[in-house]
Design an enzyme around this catalytic site. Sequence first.
Site, PDB file in Angstrom:
ATOM      1  NE  ARG A 100      75.841 -43.246 -74.587  1.00 28.54           N
ATOM      2  CZ  ARG A 100      74.769 -43.984 -74.688  1.00 28.54           C
ATOM      3  NH1 ARG A 100      73.675 -43.492 -75.219  1.00 28.54           N
ATOM      4  NH2 ARG A 100      74.761 -45.223 -74.246  1.00 28.54           N
ATOM      5  CB  CYS A 103      84.136 -36.348 -93.803  1.00 29.21           C
ATOM      6  SG  CYS A 103      84.027 -34.639 -94.254  1.00 29.21           S
ATOM      7  CE1 TYR A 128      80.379 -42.435 -69.127  1.00 23.34           C
ATOM      8  CE2 TYR A 128      78.068 -43.029 -68.962  1.00 23.34           C
ATOM      9  CZ  TYR A 128      79.342 -43.052 -68.452  1.00 23.34           C
ATOM     10  OH  TYR A 128      79.579 -43.678 -67.260  1.00 23.34           O
ATOM     11  N   GLY A 175      76.087 -47.084 -61.613  1.00 18.58           N
ATOM     12  CA  GLY A 175      74.663 -47.096 -61.275  1.00 18.58           C
ATOM     13  C   GLY A 175      73.804 -47.787 -62.319  1.00 18.58           C
ATOM     14  CD  GLU A 222      83.130 -46.632 -58.566  1.00 20.07           C
ATOM     15  OE1 GLU A 222      84.223 -46.565 -57.990  1.00 20.07           O
ATOM     16  OE2 GLU A 222      82.955 -47.332 -59.594  1.00 20.07           O
ATOM     17  N   PRO A 223      77.478 -44.128 -59.375  1.00 19.27           N
ATOM     18  CG  PRO A 223      75.558 -43.134 -58.468  1.00 19.27           C
ATOM     19  CD  PRO A 223      76.871 -43.746 -58.098  1.00 19.27           C
ATOM     20  N   GLY A 224      76.918 -42.805 -62.627  1.00 23.34           N
ATOM     21  CA  GLY A 224      77.214 -41.686 -63.526  1.00 23.34           C
ATOM     22  C   GLY A 224      75.976 -41.397 -64.345  1.00 23.34           C
ATOM     23  NE  ARG A 225      74.358 -45.446 -69.083  1.00 22.21           N
ATOM     24  CZ  ARG A 225      75.001 -45.433 -70.259  1.00 22.21           C
ATOM     25  NH1 ARG A 225      74.524 -44.712 -71.246  1.00 22.21           N
ATOM     26  NH2 ARG A 225      76.087 -46.150 -70.444  1.00 22.21           N
ATOM     27  CE1 TYR A 240      80.305 -47.469 -76.333  1.00 24.14           C
ATOM     28  CE2 TYR A 240      79.106 -45.397 -76.204  1.00 24.14           C
ATOM     29  CZ  TYR A 240      80.202 -46.165 -75.875  1.00 24.14           C
ATOM     30  OH  TYR A 240      81.178 -45.631 -75.082  1.00 24.14           O
TER      31      TYR A 240
HETATM   32  N1  LLP Z   1      82.586 -46.939 -62.146  1.00 29.55           N
HETATM   33  C1  LLP Z   1      83.480 -47.388 -63.058  1.00 29.55           C
HETATM   34  C2  LLP Z   1      84.702 -48.026 -62.589  1.00 29.55           C
HETATM   35  C3  LLP Z   1      83.213 -47.234 -64.420  1.00 29.55           C
HETATM   36  O1  LLP Z   1      84.091 -47.699 -65.305  1.00 29.55           O
HETATM   37  C4  LLP Z   1      82.018 -46.615 -64.843  1.00 29.55           C
HETATM   38  C5  LLP Z   1      81.700 -46.452 -66.261  1.00 29.55           C
HETATM   39  C6  LLP Z   1      81.132 -46.136 -63.855  1.00 29.55           C
HETATM   40  C7  LLP Z   1      81.449 -46.321 -62.523  1.00 29.55           C
HETATM   41  C8  LLP Z   1      79.858 -45.430 -64.200  1.00 29.55           C
HETATM   42  O2  LLP Z   1      78.917 -46.245 -64.818  1.00 29.55           O
HETATM   43  P1  LLP Z   1      77.406 -45.691 -65.053  1.00 29.55           P
HETATM   44  O3  LLP Z   1      76.787 -45.441 -63.705  1.00 29.55           O
HETATM   45  O4  LLP Z   1      77.524 -44.410 -65.794  1.00 29.55           O
HETATM   46  O5  LLP Z   1      76.740 -46.749 -65.810  1.00 29.55           O
HETATM   47  N2  LLP Z   1      80.639 -44.285 -72.817  1.00 29.55           N
HETATM   48  C9  LLP Z   1      79.671 -45.318 -72.521  1.00 29.55           C
HETATM   49  C10 LLP Z   1      79.658 -45.701 -71.064  1.00 29.55           C
HETATM   50  C11 LLP Z   1      80.998 -46.171 -70.555  1.00 29.55           C
HETATM   51  C12 LLP Z   1      80.982 -46.485 -69.088  1.00 29.55           C
HETATM   52  C13 LLP Z   1      82.355 -46.750 -68.592  1.00 29.55           C
HETATM   53  N3  LLP Z   1      82.440 -46.918 -67.185  1.00 29.55           N
HETATM   54  C14 LLP Z   1      78.295 -44.868 -73.030  1.00 29.55           C
HETATM   55  O6  LLP Z   1      78.182 -43.791 -73.603  1.00 29.55           O
HETATM   56  O7  LLP Z   1      77.331 -45.618 -72.908  1.00 29.55           O
END
Ligand code: LLP
Length: 427
Positions: free
Chosen positions: A319, A351, A380, A247, A280-283, A323
Amino acid sequence: MNLQITPVTPNLKYVKGKLQFELVDILSIVRKLGTPVYIYSKSQIVENYKNYDEAFSGREHMICFAMKSNSNFEILKIIHRLGGGVDVTSGGEIYRAINAGIKPQKIVYAGVGKTEQEIEFAISKNIFMFNVESKDEVDVIEAKSKSKNKNTKIAVRINPEVRTKTHSYISTGEEGTKFGIPIQDAIEFFKYLKTKKFVTPVGLHFHIGSQITEIEPFLIATKKVVSLIPYINSLGIKISYLNIGGGLGIRYFNETPPSPKKLISTIIKHIPQQIKIICEPGRYIVGNSGILVSKVLYHKKVRTKNFLIIDASMTDLIRPAFYNAYHNIIPVKLPDKIQPMVKYDIVGPVCETSDFLGKQRMLPEIKNGEYVVIECTGAYGFSMSSNYNSRVRCAEVMVDKGRFYTIRDRETYHDLILKEKLTKDNV
Ligand code: LLP
């Protein structure tokens, strides 16, 4: 003088100088459960999910929440009740999702390195679809499907080779990354799939990266991937699904991401009507639904720097260390009187010099024993936390219309050694 301190996280508000999250006094939570603690707002998760869902206005679609962003059972249950599925990336996530009540037919599975056991497990659970990323992987899916006499649906993850303005570690759709099939090799890949009897290609998938706050790269990727469909159809393969990946990015500081409605209405025009869309939204769903609350342990002044040493660290939120990510940090309690601001480097007890949560932050003076909130940490955050330095992972709490409840207990020292073997020789 006191600068205006304004939370970035929706549902986080100062009431009479003290922070409330979805109408719950944060101090009441930390007094009961201690710190560090993750707190999530249920209504925000629901609102964010609905924003995405409603953006498709009438088009056939499926929201598969990227559970790598936050895989707590309670959050998965909320997604399930809203009708959502999940995007998984390991056998463990499949196990977790099914145990949280997600139906296997709402699970899509991506990842460049699915093991034989994971593939077997996913097939035995009848998940909806694999997003495949290499010929070698297809061979294993074919062999495992054959041995179970099942036919397995797959989508091919295409690398559309588009540039994104995000951190290079989370940009996945550029030339030369390990993800997907390079777009110029896509047709040849589909020809290869025609030789398989137990694997049925039904879709295309792309995921170009995370924390993307503009429409352009999504649009370019959509157009590029959709342009493959007629060629694939001419091979006698019917494409019924397009998975548009993760997303939108969110506002951590002063970013101005478009709304899901704006994004989806722009790209949907380029997707043929008969194609069902998966996303596939996550964040976007959980990022601004969560905060991390931490206690100030000590102050330390070295030369020109003021360190605020807090009880949360890179083990709770990696994070910033990983990053160089920015998370707004604000006090739980505003000072009673107007006072000068102090420039702090806010660091944890681990540490590593990279163990910082925020650098050069202007804050009113905060005393030892008082609390700070690290904002927009619902995505995350906990899911990337670790036991490094043998630190226990923190508790997680849900706030829901003025009340709160624990959704994961803080780990104990005993949890830390539970899996280890103490052989007689060593004693
Ligand atoms: N679909 C696939 C195949 C993915 O690899 C990811 C995230 C998502 C969906 C979800 O993306 P979003 O909607 O959350 O942007 N750890 C990192 C983010 C790594 C994302 C990896 N893939 C952070 O803390 O920024």
